[in-house]
Structure formats: structure tokens, C-alpha cells
Design an enzyme around this catalytic site. Sequence first.
Site, mmCIF file in Angstrom:
data_model
loop_
_atom_site.group_PDB
_atom_site.id
_atom_site.type_symbol
_atom_site.label_atom_id
_atom_site.label_comp_id
_atom_site.label_asym_id
_atom_site.label_seq_id
_atom_site.Cartn_x
_atom_site.Cartn_y
_atom_site.Cartn_z
ATOM 1 N N THR A 288 -4.090 1.309 -2.700
ATOM 2 C CA THR A 288 -3.434 0.007 -2.669
ATOM 3 C C THR A 288 -3.857 -0.894 -3.814
ATOM 4 O O THR A 288 -4.937 -0.708 -4.394
ATOM 5 C CB THR A 288 -3.738 -0.701 -1.317
ATOM 6 N N GLU B 233 -7.467 -7.467 -4.033
ATOM 7 C CA GLU B 233 -8.224 -6.958 -2.887
ATOM 8 C C GLU B 233 -9.342 -7.898 -2.438
ATOM 9 O O GLU B 233 -9.877 -7.744 -1.332
ATOM 10 C CB GLU B 233 -8.824 -5.605 -3.275
ATOM 11 N N THR C 173 0.824 -1.210 0.000
ATOM 12 C CA THR C 173 0.000 0.000 0.000
ATOM 13 C C THR C 173 0.864 1.269 0.000
ATOM 14 O O THR C 173 2.087 1.201 0.187
ATOM 15 C CB THR C 173 -0.987 -0.028 1.200
#
Length: 556
Positions: free
Chosen positions: A385, A406, A367
Site C-alpha cells: 500500500t 502511511e 491498497t
Amino acid sequence: MKKLYIAAFVAFAAFASGTHAAERPGHAAIASAHTLATRAGFEVLAEGGNAFDAAIAVASTLSVVEPQSSGIGGGGFFMLHRASDGKNVMLDARETAPAAVRESQYLKPDGTPNRDTALYGPLAAGIPGEPAALVWLAAHYGKLPLAKSLAPAIRIARAGFQPGQGFLDAIAGHREQIARYAGTKALLMPNGDVPKAGWTFRNPDLAATLERIAAHGDDGFYKGKTAQLMLKAVKETGGDWSAADLANYKVVEREPLSFDYRGWKIVTVAPPSSGGVALEEMFNVLSGYDLGAMDRAQRLHYIIEAMRRAFRDHNEYLGDPDFVKMPLATLLSPQYAAGLRASILPDKATPSAMLPSAVAHAPGMHTTHFSIVDADGNMVATTQTVNTHFGSCLVPPGTGVFLNNEMDDFALVPGAPNAYGLLGNKANAPAPGKRMLSSMTPTFVFGPERVGVIGSPGGSTIITQVFEGLLAFMHGDSAAQIAAKPRYHHQYLPDVVYAEPDAFDAATEKALVGMGYDIQQRGHWGFMNVVTWNLRTNKLDAASDPRHASGLGEVR
Ligand code: GLY
């Protein structure tokens, strides 16, 4: 002197009420994780842009120069402060689950969790939010056309640059996953192995994708050529995105969380980040103690116990606010904080096992965060991120876009931990179009004389880094001191205080161990980028975390 103080107080009232214009700093400050990104921000300011245009330039340049951490294949949260009317807003550009998401995609044939599909390849990727955020920023807050704000990133993507050791180490750490996908391998290991120092990294396909976004806005990414290339690659590698998944992606403007702590106003992210809720809960607990009157070990004891309790709570109840009802009014009430304080003994650590059980986090180190204040007092704090290094490691050929991983931030399989040790709970279960829970915590802090813009990467440690950074800011530390400050972290489970090597002096550590804390050193973490603005002297300061050589905080 008195006049200056009144001016500072008026400026604070303006910020705090969100109704009046703030004083102008006259200069601008940017702190980001890469020198080229910070310079891209200043380049766009020099073209007549404001902080929001500069944020587009910094974010898109990070997409090019730090793709292991963030990029247009990922998402993030932007905290925006508009000087002209004092508006504070959270721009939520978190990724969403595709409509075809199924728990079975993350299970092996024997029914056990398949960590590989959760982390690598197309099933790991959510629908990116970052491009929509850049388009939204330009359309609603910026002064320049998108093409101007994206120009530095497009130029650097074509001309190339020499990555630092962090980038090369990230490639080495994902050599096997990178080699799986032709588009990714061609970019990162063009000679079949990890490049050596001195290698020039170019990403002309990303330059062309950014040009399509510059020309067509959302349609340059979520429809047309870029969308077709992404859909094709996702399908060919075993994923299941539809054209509607992409076309339907929308950023959301949300009301930030805003609370007071001893005369400071903290404005931070609401769910689907868990960070703001945890921050408010921790400060609510601390508000019942006179920390200034305590010795360091005693003060740390209460701070760590506040961390333990906030981490116990925050994943249990939180998720995408558009999908789940959350007991925020209870969690953030003074009565709840008083109850938490009542469970803290003054001289002993509370074993986490004695608190009602809940989910747990383990830290991650990916990130990026950057902070901007422009000459007019507009401010941006944003954390972004692709999740773990290079996200899913899937770059759809022809796009130059690193798709995030993610989806692993959802509780994909009930009872199975994700990359951060997060266990399943209903509030964060995946569903079509839903946003996954995050720890990213970009934050503003406003006081009568000083304003701070703060954040950091680092998985669950983001929250404690920002908490400690805010405490340091309130104590009067400079931007450089805040970014450099040794860190410590407790996250309920494991029941351990992680500490950087120089976090505690010997006497403090002895006192904490005597109270029952298990202190473990775990190297360094975080990459904090901070801007501070002294309203009394009207001086800006910017600092990038000294733990990393690539960052740059600068005032011009
Ligand atoms: N992907 C890490 C986070 O959003 O917290």
C-alpha cells in the site's frame, strides 16, 4: 485413489511441518488487481523465474499501473512459502517513521489535530519499504537478476498504458492535493485537470528509478540520485527526512503467526500487522462452536461476535514488535478465547458499549493484494500500500515515485482518529525508525487436500474479508466463489454490521435484527485476489474479485 490421497496427505504434512518439499503443481497461478501486472508476473516466470521473481514483477508493475494503491514509494507485507524446504516467512517491508517525527507536526497552531499534514505532503510519508523488499526478494529467494524481474514495469512505465476508470476517479478525488505538488501534477494532470478516458499515462522517471534499483540494489533508491531527489523535494515542501533515515531502512524477516483451526493450518502476518492476531483470536473463539450444526443466522451471530471482540482488542495492544511488548500469549490463548465465548449470549448481540472500551477502526478502500503459486509450489501472498489514494500525493520531481501517507496509520495525536477512525494508543505512537500498525493480512491456508493463498485491500475490512474468505475456502468454495462472496463486517465501533447488498437473505437478516444487530448496507468493498491449489487433483485456480474490471486471475 488411495495413492492420491496419501500423496496429498504427505504434501500437507510437508507444508504443515515446514520441513519437507511439497508436491509440484506443474503450472503457475497469479491473481492481481491489474491485467498488466498479472501478465508481467507470467512474463518473468517464462524467463525462468520463480514465484518470488514473479512477485517482484507484479509489485513493480502495480507501482506503474496502479499507483493510487501501492508502489515503490510505499510498503507492504510479503508472506513467502518456499517449496524446497517448506519454509514460511513474513517479509516486513512496512514504512518507518523518520527520526525527526514530532507530535507537533500533526497539530494546528490551536492544538487541534491537523488532518491535512497527517494525510498529504511530506510529513504524511514514512520511509518507503517496498524497494528494499524487492531487492531482498531477488537476493534471497529469486532465481533471476533484479533487472530481469523489473523489466516489464520499466517497459510499461516508458511506453505508457491507458488507465481505467478507477485510476481516473482516484485522480478526480484528489484533484486539489495533486495540484499542490509540481511533480505529481505533471504526471497526473498534465493539462491542468483530470484526464479523460483514453489518456495514455507514462512515467519515464519511475522507469529510470527502477533502473537505478536494478543496477545498484538498495543503493539505487536509498542512496545516490533517487535519495537526493527525494530529500530535496521533502525539504522544499516542508518535511524533514535525513539521508540516514533512508540509508538505515531495512526489511525484517519475521516468524509468521501460525495456528490450527479444525484441521486447517493458517499461516499469516504477525505484528506490525494487527490482521493475523485478529484472525487467530476470531478463529479461537469459533473453535468452541459447532458452526456446521447451526442455521445461517446463528452461525453469523457467533462470527460477528468474534469480529466484535477481536476488533476491540487488536488496536489496544498492538504496535511495532521491535518497539513494544505485546500480550500476544494471553490474547491468543485458548483460555482467553473461552473467556470471550463466555461473554457471548446465544441469542443476542452484545452491545459494543457493554464491552470494556477500546479504540475503533473505520474501513478504508485503498491498497492492493496479489497471490502467486509457481510450478514448483513456491507461494507468495502479499498486501502492499501507499495508504489512501496516491498516498501523500507528493511525487518528488525526477523520481516518478508516489510517496505514501502511511504516517497516518500511527496514533499520531493521542485521542485523535486517523483515516480509519483509529484512536491513539501508546503501543502505536510514532517514534524514530518505528513501523506503524497495519491491517494488511496476506495469508496462506493449508489443509489435507487444498491450499489457499488469499488477501484483499480495504483498511480494517481486510481482516474480516480474509476471515470470511478462509471460512469459505474451508467450506470448499472455489477461488472464484471466494473472491465473489458477498461481504459483511463488524469492527466493534461503530456498533453496526456493514453488509454488501446481497450479503444476507431476508429471513437471515430478520433473524439477526431480532437478535439486536443494526445492519447497514454500504455498497461493495474489497478487491480480493485468490489462488487455490487442490493437492488431490493437483489443480490450480486463480480468481480476481469480480467487483473490479481491472484484475486478472490466471493459470498457465
Ligand atoms: N494503510 C492501511 C493499512 O496498512 O492497514
